[in-house]
Design a protein around this motif. Sequence first.
Motif, PDB file in Angstrom:
ATOM      1  N   ARG A   1      -0.395   8.021  -1.737  1.00  0.00           N
ATOM      2  CA  ARG A   1       0.683   7.180  -1.209  1.00  0.00           C
ATOM      3  C   ARG A   1       1.858   7.108  -2.174  1.00  0.00           C
ATOM      4  N   GLN A   2       1.570   7.265  -3.478  1.00  0.00           N
ATOM      5  CA  GLN A   2       2.670   7.255  -4.439  1.00  0.00           C
ATOM      6  C   GLN A   2       3.625   8.414  -4.203  1.00  0.00           C
TER       7      GLN A   2
ATOM      8  N   MET B   1       9.198   5.542  -7.037  1.00  0.00           N
ATOM      9  CA  MET B   1       7.933   6.224  -7.339  1.00  0.00           C
ATOM     10  C   MET B   1       8.094   7.743  -7.321  1.00  0.00           C
TER      11      MET B   1
ATOM     12  N   ARG C   1       0.835  -1.205   0.000  1.00  0.00           N
ATOM     13  CA  ARG C   1       0.000   0.000   0.000  1.00  0.00           C
ATOM     14  C   ARG C   1       0.864   1.247   0.000  1.00  0.00           C
ATOM     15  N   SER C   2       1.961   1.204   0.754  1.00  0.00           N
ATOM     16  CA  SER C   2       2.768   2.416   0.914  1.00  0.00           C
ATOM     17  C   SER C   2       3.419   2.858  -0.390  1.00  0.00           C
ATOM     18  N   ILE C   3       3.670   1.923  -1.321  1.00  0.00           N
ATOM     19  CA  ILE C   3       4.250   2.367  -2.589  1.00  0.00           C
ATOM     20  C   ILE C   3       3.158   2.791  -3.565  1.00  0.00           C
ATOM     21  N   GLY C   4       1.927   2.812  -3.097  1.00  0.00           N
ATOM     22  CA  GLY C   4       0.868   3.400  -3.907  1.00  0.00           C
ATOM     23  C   GLY C   4       0.130   2.427  -4.806  1.00  0.00           C
ATOM     24  N   LEU C   5       0.178   1.124  -4.498  1.00  0.00           N
ATOM     25  CA  LEU C   5      -0.607   0.173  -5.284  1.00  0.00           C
ATOM     26  C   LEU C   5      -2.080   0.297  -4.893  1.00  0.00           C
ATOM     27  N   THR C   6      -2.955   0.113  -5.883  1.00  0.00           N
ATOM     28  CA  THR C   6      -4.383   0.074  -5.583  1.00  0.00           C
ATOM     29  C   THR C   6      -4.681  -1.218  -4.824  1.00  0.00           C
ATOM     30  N   GLU C   7      -5.819  -1.256  -4.134  1.00  0.00           N
ATOM     31  CA  GLU C   7      -6.154  -2.430  -3.330  1.00  0.00           C
ATOM     32  C   GLU C   7      -6.177  -3.708  -4.183  1.00  0.00           C
TER      33      GLU C   7
ATOM     34  N   SER D   1      -4.338   5.680  -2.951  1.00  0.00           N
ATOM     35  CA  SER D   1      -3.112   5.141  -3.551  1.00  0.00           C
ATOM     36  C   SER D   1      -2.363   6.226  -4.328  1.00  0.00           C
TER      37      SER D   1
END
Lengths: 219, 244
Positions: B80-81, B157, A124-130, B77
């Motif tokens: 978070r990126q 990222m 989640r922290s690297i920005g992946l969607t659920e 998300s």
Amino acid sequence: MEKIIRLWNMYYMTFWKGLGGTLWLSALTVFFGTLLGMFVALLHMGKSKILRGVADIYIEILRGTPILLQLYFFWIGLPKLVPFELTDTQCILTALIVNASAYISEIIRAGINAVDKGQWEAARSIGLTETNVMTRVILPQAVKNILPALCNEFISTVKGTSLASVFFVGELMTSQRTVQSATFLALESLTIVGIIYFVLNFVLSKLLVLLERRLTISD
Amino acid sequence: MTDEIIRTENLKKNFGKLEVLKGIDLSVMKGEVISIIGPSGGGKSTFLRCLNLLEIPDEGKIYFEGTDIMTQQKNISKYRQKIGMVFQNFNVFPNMTVLDNITLAPTLEKKIAKKDAEEEAMSLLIRVGLEDKAKEYPRKLSGGQKQRLSIVRALAMHPDVMLFDEPTSALDPEMVKEVLNVIRDLAKSGMTTLVVTHEMAFAREISDRVLFICNGIITEEGNPETIFTCPQAPETIRFLSQVL
């Protein structure tokens, strides 16, 4: 021994056909049972309390009642519920799938829960969607936890299809009943069918061990 | 005045009956390096984890570049990126090679071509001295190497902020330095950085500002020299006398 060989020579087509039926029933049950089980597992782990409760009741009822009872229930009840015609095979297949889905969903849920919580957080922290968190990070790791238990479940599914013989759905155990009533050779036909089941499951379990080994290559 | 990048207002978080955060107000400027120190269980990590909504606060607001991200939970998300995070336990993905760990998010969420993502990953790996490990699986890496990988994974990222949650606490002593060096270089390069740490000397060296969080509130904050040489709050004095 002689009788067994003679019986096989006379009725091998019947047994082959039965084996075909068993394989077909098992494959469909495993495939759709896994799909349905995955769906139930996702509901069971989802955010909605109501859906979680529904999944919980579904699993508890299916695990808490005998499979033979469930087969009867679907065999008698399902045709009354749906507006179209259903064959016995379709009713029994549905019951087998529903039954397997309950067990498989619990296996999947346990496998997913066994993945370290930190993996969710990192993904989640690297920005992946659920969806990507689940499909790209968690599920590939969960498969390794799931596979051994799922392998056992597949084997009991194969054995479980024998109950379909109660309803004369074409499979191995039904062919045994057919041969027995034609020849009155109960023990002999049971031995043949027993050997076929054993070989089938033995091969299946060895194949799954191979698959498991390939998947755990990264550790 | 430089631009503000993160602001929290009256941030509160409970775990059951336990109040972990009791109202934290903080404003972080672009390029600022902030260390968060304090006793265990005081809420430091929870606060950091609230900033990218790994924990959902019970009350209060979090602004990221002016947007209240509490109202953006559906798009979280995307935010978070822009907020990289490094964990105490590394949390690298064990089922992927080092290179795949890094390229996963850029290729999936930014739709960067695999080849370009790999090229960039390699240059990041060179920066932290892991270029020869690109094809390895994480199980072959030491703790320090895993942590450097997790930093690079976050950097791939292009975040605007980096959060470090006790990045060296799980490391063997001889590996602490290699990780701290990477964080130091990053902080010096102008990356907005928040570090929860027990490495007091490091906090003192790299920070523009030090926060002391205890019992769910910021009991003291200021420049590192003041905090470490003449702390004011009794909690800070007691804590520092125990750890220094």
